[in-house]
Design a protein around this motif. Structure first.
Motif, PDB file in Angstrom:
ATOM      1  N   ARG A   1      -8.994   4.438  -1.705  1.00  0.00           N
ATOM      2  CA  ARG A   1      -7.898   5.377  -1.975  1.00  0.00           C
ATOM      3  C   ARG A   1      -7.272   5.812  -0.654  1.00  0.00           C
ATOM      4  O   ARG A   1      -7.954   6.296   0.255  1.00  0.00           O
ATOM      5  CB  ARG A   1      -8.399   6.613  -2.718  1.00  0.00           C
TER       6      ARG A   1
ATOM      7  N   ASP B   1     -16.386   6.830 -11.983  1.00  0.00           N
ATOM      8  CA  ASP B   1     -16.270   5.664 -12.861  1.00  0.00           C
ATOM      9  C   ASP B   1     -17.493   4.781 -12.632  1.00  0.00           C
ATOM     10  O   ASP B   1     -17.837   4.479 -11.482  1.00  0.00           O
ATOM     11  CB  ASP B   1     -14.984   4.894 -12.534  1.00  0.00           C
TER      12      ASP B   1
ATOM     13  N   TYR C   1     -16.251   4.617  -4.025  1.00  0.00           N
ATOM     14  CA  TYR C   1     -14.987   5.020  -3.407  1.00  0.00           C
ATOM     15  C   TYR C   1     -15.068   5.037  -1.881  1.00  0.00           C
ATOM     16  O   TYR C   1     -16.051   5.494  -1.294  1.00  0.00           O
ATOM     17  CB  TYR C   1     -14.575   6.410  -3.885  1.00  0.00           C
TER      18      TYR C   1
ATOM     19  N   ASN D   1     -14.012  -6.424  -5.149  1.00  0.00           N
ATOM     20  CA  ASN D   1     -15.341  -6.708  -5.690  1.00  0.00           C
ATOM     21  C   ASN D   1     -16.337  -6.916  -4.554  1.00  0.00           C
ATOM     22  O   ASN D   1     -16.094  -7.712  -3.641  1.00  0.00           O
ATOM     23  CB  ASN D   1     -15.307  -7.955  -6.586  1.00  0.00           C
TER      24      ASN D   1
ATOM     25  N   VAL E   1     -18.240   1.901  -9.753  1.00  0.00           N
ATOM     26  CA  VAL E   1     -17.164   2.008  -8.757  1.00  0.00           C
ATOM     27  C   VAL E   1     -17.637   2.877  -7.594  1.00  0.00           C
ATOM     28  O   VAL E   1     -18.145   3.979  -7.793  1.00  0.00           O
ATOM     29  CB  VAL E   1     -15.882   2.600  -9.376  1.00  0.00           C
TER      30      VAL E   1
ATOM     31  N   ARG F   1     -13.423   0.848  -4.507  1.00  0.00           N
ATOM     32  CA  ARG F   1     -12.069   1.347  -4.746  1.00  0.00           C
ATOM     33  C   ARG F   1     -11.615   2.146  -3.527  1.00  0.00           C
ATOM     34  O   ARG F   1     -12.189   3.188  -3.194  1.00  0.00           O
ATOM     35  CB  ARG F   1     -12.026   2.210  -6.002  1.00  0.00           C
TER      36      ARG F   1
ATOM     37  N   VAL G   1     -17.505  -2.508  -7.709  1.00  0.00           N
ATOM     38  CA  VAL G   1     -16.112  -2.354  -7.291  1.00  0.00           C
ATOM     39  C   VAL G   1     -16.027  -1.327  -6.166  1.00  0.00           C
ATOM     40  O   VAL G   1     -16.513  -0.198  -6.307  1.00  0.00           O
ATOM     41  CB  VAL G   1     -15.222  -1.902  -8.473  1.00  0.00           C
TER      42      VAL G   1
ATOM     43  N   SER H   1       0.823  -1.213   0.000  1.00  0.00           N
ATOM     44  CA  SER H   1       0.000   0.000   0.000  1.00  0.00           C
ATOM     45  C   SER H   1       0.859   1.266   0.000  1.00  0.00           C
ATOM     46  O   SER H   1       0.829   2.065   0.931  1.00  0.00           O
ATOM     47  CB  SER H   1      -0.956   0.024   1.200  1.00  0.00           C
TER      48      SER H   1
ATOM     49  N   GLU I   1      -4.387   3.372  -4.768  1.00  0.00           N
ATOM     50  CA  GLU I   1      -5.752   2.865  -4.880  1.00  0.00           C
ATOM     51  C   GLU I   1      -5.715   1.340  -5.028  1.00  0.00           C
ATOM     52  O   GLU I   1      -4.800   0.796  -5.641  1.00  0.00           O
ATOM     53  CB  GLU I   1      -6.480   3.464  -6.088  1.00  0.00           C
ATOM     54  N   LYS I   2      -6.719   0.690  -4.458  1.00  0.00           N
ATOM     55  CA  LYS I   2      -6.853  -0.765  -4.619  1.00  0.00           C
ATOM     56  C   LYS I   2      -8.335  -1.117  -4.709  1.00  0.00           C
ATOM     57  O   LYS I   2      -9.146  -0.570  -3.960  1.00  0.00           O
ATOM     58  CB  LYS I   2      -6.196  -1.504  -3.459  1.00  0.00           C
ATOM     59  N   ASP I   3      -8.675  -2.034  -5.624  1.00  0.00           N
ATOM     60  CA  ASP I   3     -10.066  -2.406  -5.897  1.00  0.00           C
ATOM     61  C   ASP I   3     -10.430  -3.732  -5.248  1.00  0.00           C
ATOM     62  O   ASP I   3      -9.624  -4.669  -5.203  1.00  0.00           O
ATOM     63  CB  ASP I   3     -10.308  -2.522  -7.408  1.00  0.00           C
TER      64      ASP I   3
END
Length: 302
Positions: free
Chosen positions: A176, A207, A212, A167, A210, A174, A172, A152, A163-165
């Motif tokens: 940050r 997006d 956040y 499911n 997505v 995401r 998604v 990270s 950033e990491k996604d």
């Protein structure tokens, strides 16, 4: 499928060398281990561990080594994969032994800025130049070496945030992680010597599909560009996780959850000393626009 998040902040690991008997926080660490072991049958496996900054007490390698051992134990207890331990730096992750006259003057220059335009310009100037970026980020050398073990840290082309996604229910999430301690030093003060974040970290591009979540150590009131940061985050992020304050709060604003974590290992000199952490159970309640989340928050306190 729900996503289960273990959310901790301000863990402040110290290194006592040959005087470990003086480390009273070992009791807190062991009790959290026992607590999480007992909760596993009820909550199941933890998918993500989010650490909201102040991992070390003074940004030293020995402190991160102790934190590393404890985090690995927590991963074993909760079943969380180590690559899903994500973190951001806090003011205690700044190694102040790296401060030289150049860096001190640089911080002083940044702390005179008030407009977001000037802040963005100055950040851009320093990050684009490798030598200048190296000076600006030098106090985070030990932190970055530690965080890199868990994946990270920002990439070489983006030194400011990561950033990491994940499911979640065909959507998604995401996450940050931003660096609010970029110009942190011994002069930090909520009213007279604030910090900065900048548009490069707070501007979130929408997006489709997505959602956040933002992880940040300092609450917005500690930033000179507070108003711009709040506007950006609340417009595009559904969950905002902050640390630093050592007190817990959970509020909603503009259909976003704003959570102040509280401290896992606060200073025992504080009058309202209360070690705590949180478990967040996250599901997507509605995939339509706007996406709606179902969030269950489990507060764990001493």
């Amino acid at each position: 499928m729900a996503l289960k998040i273990l959310h901790i902040s301000d863990i402040h690991f110290k290194h006592y060398k040959n005087f470990e008997c003086l480390d009273l926080d070992k009791d807190i660490q062991r009790e959290i281990e026992h607590d999480l072991s007992g909760l596993k049958s009820e909550y199941g496996t933890i998918d993500v561990i989010l650490i909201g900054g102040d991992i070390a007490f003074s940004g030293k390698l020995e402190e991160y080594a102790q934190a590393d051992q404890w985090i690995k134990r927590i991963c074993e207890i909760t079943g969380c994969k180590e690559e899903n331990v994500l973190m951001v730096p806090g003011n205690h992750d700044v190694d102040r032994s790296k401060f030289n006259p150049i860096l001190k003057n640089l911080h002083q220059s940044f702390k005179t800025l008030r407009s977001r335009r000037d802040i963005d310009y100055q950040i851009s100037e320093f990050i684009r130049d490798p030598e200048s970026a190296s000076i600006l980020l030098s106090p985070f050398h030990n932190y970055r070496a530690f965080a890199q073990k868990y994946g990270s840290i920002p990439e070489e082309t983006n030194l400011l945030y990561w950033e990491k996604d994940f499911n979640v229910d065909n959507c998604v999430l995401r996450i940050r992680g931003v660096n609010s301690a970029l110009i942190s030093n011994e002069t930090d003060e909520e009213h007279t010597s604030k910090l900065i974040l900048g548009s490069h970290q707070s501007n979130i591009v929408r997006d489709n599909g997505v959602v956040y979540l933002v992880l940040c150590h300092h609450p917005p009131q500690w930033l000179y560009d507070m108003d711009d940061t709040v506007r950006d985050f609340n417009a595009r992020a559904k969950i905002l996780l902050y640390g630093h304050k050592h007190s817990f709060s959970a509020d909603t604003f503009n259909n976003s959850l704003v959570l102040s974590a509280g401290a896992m290992q606060p200073s025992r000199n504080e009058s309202d000393w209360e070690p705590r952490y949180n478990i967040i159970d996250l599901q997507i309640d509605n995939l339509n626009d706007p996406v709606q989340l179902a969030v269950k928050l489990y507060e764990r306190k001493w």
